[in-house]
Design an enzyme around this catalytic site. Structure first.
Site, PDB file in Angstrom:
ATOM      1  N   HIS A   1      21.786  -1.462  11.254  1.00  0.00           N
ATOM      2  CA  HIS A   1      20.604  -0.971  11.983  1.00  0.00           C
ATOM      3  C   HIS A   1      20.966  -1.048  13.472  1.00  0.00           C
ATOM      4  O   HIS A   1      20.472  -1.916  14.197  1.00  0.00           O
ATOM      5  CB  HIS A   1      19.416  -1.873  11.639  1.00  0.00           C
ATOM      6  CG  HIS A   1      18.085  -1.393  12.113  1.00  0.00           C
ATOM      7  ND1 HIS A   1      17.911  -0.316  12.959  1.00  0.00           N
ATOM      8  CD2 HIS A   1      16.837  -1.874  11.843  1.00  0.00           C
ATOM      9  CE1 HIS A   1      16.618  -0.166  13.185  1.00  0.00           C
ATOM     10  NE2 HIS A   1      15.949  -1.080  12.519  1.00  0.00           N
TER      11      HIS A   1
ATOM     12  N   LYS B   1      11.849  16.397  -5.276  1.00  0.00           N
ATOM     13  CA  LYS B   1      12.212  17.520  -6.160  1.00  0.00           C
ATOM     14  C   LYS B   1      13.694  17.467  -6.526  1.00  0.00           C
ATOM     15  O   LYS B   1      14.209  18.348  -7.200  1.00  0.00           O
ATOM     16  CB  LYS B   1      11.921  18.855  -5.456  1.00  0.00           C
ATOM     17  CG  LYS B   1      10.473  19.042  -5.055  1.00  0.00           C
ATOM     18  CD  LYS B   1      10.304  20.401  -4.380  1.00  0.00           C
ATOM     19  CE  LYS B   1       8.928  20.536  -3.770  1.00  0.00           C
ATOM     20  NZ  LYS B   1       8.828  21.739  -2.923  1.00  0.00           N
TER      21      LYS B   1
HETATM   22  C1  NCD Z   1      13.893  -4.520  10.234  1.00  0.00           C
HETATM   23  C2  NCD Z   1      14.506  -3.502   9.294  1.00  0.00           C
HETATM   24  O1  NCD Z   1      13.874  -2.511   8.933  1.00  0.00           O
HETATM   25  O2  NCD Z   1      15.666  -3.720   8.976  1.00  0.00           O
HETATM   26  N1  NCD Z   1      12.755  -4.061  10.888  1.00  0.00           N
HETATM   27  C3  NCD Z   1      12.883  -3.355  12.066  1.00  0.00           C
HETATM   28  O3  NCD Z   1      13.461  -2.292  12.092  1.00  0.00           O
HETATM   29  N2  NCD Z   1      12.383  -3.912  13.177  1.00  0.00           N
HETATM   30  C4  NCD Z   1      13.751  -5.868   9.681  1.00  0.00           C
HETATM   31  C5  NCD Z   1      13.064  -6.065   8.369  1.00  0.00           C
HETATM   32  O4  NCD Z   1      12.558  -5.146   7.750  1.00  0.00           O
HETATM   33  O5  NCD Z   1      13.022  -7.222   7.946  1.00  0.00           O
END
Ligand code: NCD
Length: 303
Positions: free
Chosen positions: A130, A81
């Site tokens: 990450h 939205k």
């Molecule tokens: C990874 C990501 O999302 O960055 N996956 C994960 O979290 N294990 C790797 C990927 O998507 O290739």
């Protein structure tokens, strides 16, 4: 520990403490089964996920906590939205004691942390970082090798857009005498920012063009998926370097293969039965490490 945004934030002591806590929880799981029974933890994912979201949710439930979740937040939350991420976070922080989030923008977790009254855990920010994946990768290395100092690691696949690679590199920079090799299609090589980061931290980085150019006594092969969803629109094409049984013959019995998963064809399924293949163990380790992390943030830290 309050927010978990980037691997740049960690100290060696914090990581040692987290790994010890993770081992303790693993060995005494029953004793921790009500550890966060008074907590509600939100998982908001604007990008697909299997392992990260479900291992976090399993970790919450195994510690006795409660979970509220949007697994397809782009379509199933008010984002569709037109609500901004920061408005969503300002609402969610009234419902939950911590927010675990994945979003396509590199700076999403940082922006969320700026407005949130509760801890934000970055579960993947675009092609940036990450950090919790890197923690579980390092935990898997530590469990198998008994140490991280002095190891040699080949990072492979998509070094340009792979956020797991970026976070792992930053985490490895905390350790002593680390050697990193980079093996990728040249179009997906590591960016200068990361080359500079390693140089500043004294980590030796060497680009190789072939699996056979890697030392046969290498400690870790860290293979990754080409992040096609991030570069298709730019018209890039990248051949992948595949690890199969024949390729593994080049390496000794102590060379372990890690992969954050999901994999496509960059590791042939025939490698799965090789005792050096640790990627499924790695995903199980992820749930325990995330139990440790949640305990650290929600119980040990004074937020
Ligand atoms: C990874 C990501 O999302 O960055 N996956 C994960 O979290 N294990 C790797 C990927 O998507 O290739």
């Amino acid at each position: 520990m309050r927010h978990v945004l980037s691997c740049e934030q960690f100290s060696r002591e914090e990581i040692d403490g987290l790994f010890n806590l993770t081992d303790h929880i693993r060995q005494n799981e029953k004793a921790y089964s009500g550890a966060i029974s008074d907590k509600v933890v939100a998982t908001i994912f604007y990008e697909p996920s299997t392992r990260t979201r479900l291992s976090f949710e399993a970790a919450i439930l195994r510690l006795g906590g409660k979970n509220i979740s949007t697994e397809n937040a782009n379509e199933m939350s008010s984002a569709i939205k037109g609500e901004s991420l920061t408005d969503t976070i300002r609402v969610m922080d009234g419902y939950a004691d911590a927010i675990i989030m994945r979003h396509p923008d590199i700076d999403s977790a940082v922006r969320a942390a700026e407005v949130s009254r509760v801890p934000i855990i970055n579960a993947g920010a675009g092609s940036g970082e990450h950090p919790t994946q890197a923690l579980l990768d390092a935990y898997t290395i530590y469990k198998n090798k008994g140490k991280i100092d002095g190891i040699s690691v080949a990072v492979m696949g998509d070094l340009l857009y792979g956020r797991t690679i970026h976070s792992l590199i930053k985490l490895l920079c905390l350790y002593k005498n680390i050697t990193i090799f980079g093996l990728s299609n040249p179009a997906l090589a590591l960016s200068n920012d990361y080359l500079q980061y390693m140089a500043e931290k004294g980590v030796n980085y060497t680009i190789v063009n072939n699996l056979k150019d890697l030392p046969s006594d290498l400690d870790i092969i860290y293979q990754t998926r080409t992040q096609t969803e991030r570069f298709l629109e730019k018209g890039l094409k990248a051949e992948e370097i595949v690890i199969d049984k024949a390729a593994m013959q080049h390496f000794g019995e102590d060379t372990l293969i890690l992969h954050p998963l999901p994999r496509r064809h960059e590791i042939a399924p025939e490698v799965d039965s090789d005792p050096r293949a640790k990627y499924f163990e790695q995903s199980t380790n992820g749930m325990y490490m995330r139990m440790g992390l949640l305990y650290e943030i929600l119980v040990n830290s004074k937020n």
